[in-house]
Design a protein around this motif. Sequence first.
Motif, PDB file in Angstrom:
ATOM      1  N   ASP A   1      -9.475  10.842 -39.544  1.00 29.08           N
ATOM      2  CA  ASP A   1      -8.726   9.715 -40.100  1.00 29.08           C
ATOM      3  C   ASP A   1      -9.663   8.601 -40.551  1.00 29.08           C
ATOM      4  O   ASP A   1      -9.400   7.896 -41.538  1.00 29.08           O
TER       5      ASP A   1
ATOM      6  N   PHE B   1     -11.133   8.908 -44.404  1.00 30.42           N
ATOM      7  CA  PHE B   1     -10.358   8.846 -45.639  1.00 30.42           C
ATOM      8  C   PHE B   1     -10.216   7.441 -46.204  1.00 30.42           C
ATOM      9  O   PHE B   1      -9.726   7.263 -47.319  1.00 30.42           O
TER      10      PHE B   1
ATOM     11  N   ARG C   1      -9.302   4.113 -47.772  1.00 25.52           N
ATOM     12  CA  ARG C   1      -8.084   3.552 -48.364  1.00 25.52           C
ATOM     13  C   ARG C   1      -7.497   4.436 -49.449  1.00 25.52           C
ATOM     14  O   ARG C   1      -6.812   3.968 -50.359  1.00 25.52           O
ATOM     15  N   ILE C   2      -7.766   5.734 -49.416  1.00 29.93           N
ATOM     16  CA  ILE C   2      -7.222   6.664 -50.407  1.00 29.93           C
ATOM     17  C   ILE C   2      -5.703   6.684 -50.315  1.00 29.93           C
ATOM     18  O   ILE C   2      -5.133   6.764 -49.227  1.00 29.93           O
ATOM     19  N   ARG C   3      -5.025   6.600 -51.478  1.00 29.70           N
ATOM     20  CA  ARG C   3      -3.565   6.679 -51.473  1.00 29.70           C
ATOM     21  C   ARG C   3      -3.139   8.067 -50.968  1.00 29.70           C
ATOM     22  O   ARG C   3      -3.657   9.088 -51.394  1.00 29.70           O
TER      23      ARG C   3
ATOM     24  N   ARG D   1      -3.496   9.017 -47.869  1.00 31.10           N
ATOM     25  CA  ARG D   1      -4.544   9.468 -46.946  1.00 31.10           C
ATOM     26  C   ARG D   1      -3.996  10.317 -45.796  1.00 31.10           C
ATOM     27  O   ARG D   1      -4.633  11.279 -45.367  1.00 31.10           O
TER      28      ARG D   1
ATOM     29  N   TYR E   1      -3.421  13.886 -47.018  1.00 34.63           N
ATOM     30  CA  TYR E   1      -4.693  14.603 -47.092  1.00 34.63           C
ATOM     31  C   TYR E   1      -5.232  14.911 -45.690  1.00 34.63           C
ATOM     32  O   TYR E   1      -5.829  15.969 -45.455  1.00 34.63           O
ATOM     33  N   LEU E   2      -5.015  13.980 -44.771  1.00 38.28           N
ATOM     34  CA  LEU E   2      -5.434  14.201 -43.395  1.00 38.28           C
ATOM     35  C   LEU E   2      -4.685  15.389 -42.791  1.00 38.28           C
ATOM     36  O   LEU E   2      -5.256  16.169 -42.007  1.00 38.28           O
TER      37      LEU E   2
ATOM     38  N   SER F   1       0.514   2.327 -50.732  1.00 29.78           N
ATOM     39  CA  SER F   1      -0.805   1.915 -50.242  1.00 29.78           C
ATOM     40  C   SER F   1      -0.618   0.821 -49.187  1.00 29.78           C
ATOM     41  O   SER F   1       0.357   0.074 -49.217  1.00 29.78           O
TER      42      SER F   1
ATOM     43  N   ARG G   1     -11.750  -0.537 -43.093  1.00 29.14           N
ATOM     44  CA  ARG G   1     -12.754   0.478 -43.388  1.00 29.14           C
ATOM     45  C   ARG G   1     -13.757   0.556 -42.234  1.00 29.14           C
ATOM     46  O   ARG G   1     -14.385  -0.443 -41.864  1.00 29.14           O
TER      47      ARG G   1
END
Length: 438
Positions: free
Chosen positions: A89, A92, A94-96, A98, A101-102, A208, A213
Amino acid sequence: MTWIAASLFLVGGLLFLMFLGLPVAVAFLVINIAGVIVFMGGLVGIDQLVANATDSITTFALVPVPLFTLMGEILFHSGLAARVFDALDMCFGRIRGRLSYLTVAGGTIFATLSGSSMANTAMLGSTLMPDMIKRGYKPHIIMGPIIATGAVAMIIPPSSLAVLLGSLARIDVGALLIAGLVPGLILMAMYVITIRITLARDPDAAPSYAVERAPLGAILKALALNVLPMGLVIFCVIGLILMGWATPTESAAFGVLSVLILTIVYRKLSLSVMTKAMMGTLKVSGMMLMIIIGSTTFSQVLAFSGASSGLISYATGFGLGFYAMLAAMLVVLIILGMFMDQLSIMMLTLPIFMPLVSVYQFDPIWFGVIMLLALEMSLATPPFGLLLFVMAGVAPKGTTLGQIARAVLPYLLCTLVLIVLLVAVPGIATWLPSVMRN
């Protein structure tokens, strides 16, 4: 009795008993006793049935099934799997989308550690879904990736169903396990692309939100502490087979040992964890072995009655070509998947399919991978796809099976595309096994 009448009596009777709601193992037992009395001479045949049932499960090739199951149960109950997701986690940013995708990344790693689609889906749903809902993700971008990624444990080693398929179909189990690795990774890449396309068409599907980060040092530390050690388990399960250093049974034993070592290192080993893991393993393995007893005997009764040879002669009498016969098999698997569990489907179809594989000169390992992919699809096909019910169990109240089925549809299409790719380029499935042999 003609082969048509025998087929209707045995296959039709089995399907009817399942339709009445009898447990699969009980349905097989009832129809086997009836078949033995009708076709094998009554009580004399019962003695043979008992002997065959014992032989069907006292085989060394089935040992990896409870071992792979135990490995996944320990990982799940000890919390080691959750640590992997927490570390990923952080990567990833700040990828929209995320968390979607995780789901794919973490679910793929857990698939290589557990070998169970049910456990994979339940774990993904219970750990990631609450946070996705809180972040405002739409249902289709939550449920679709979770079910699809959960199902991929059926194809990526260590797959318990692949072990069963190889054992019962007389296919090299080690080669079949390794053969699923490349197709499984390709399928994961397709899922990532599907999520990206979905978000491009509907950005609001995954709103978002501000994410702190993590520093590069913290990310590297988390990966080193929580993800990298899992490489030991993957090496024991996949690497030892690929290098020819261990059989599937031996690699499964090493896999369990490596997981136990990790739980000790992380101080997660406890009586409670082992009790839950052993109970889960006992339930799953017991269910599988009971069905194997019934289905193996069923295939023998089917052959003794003449139904098997009659069905094979009938199927080959149409003069179907290579691709048409393969397509017909896939249609049968997908339709059965709408109403039956995967183990029952496999047991019902193997006595008929494997002779056809020989007649049409299919590569057994290649066909095994395609069959596993078709069975993977059937996990998520309505009305009775098992993973649909698993997702319904962890989804918010009011979620319908229709909503879940629509969410997973694009990912089922990915599996269909992969099957077409395997037909066009068989080397996708056969390359790694050939490397292993050499």
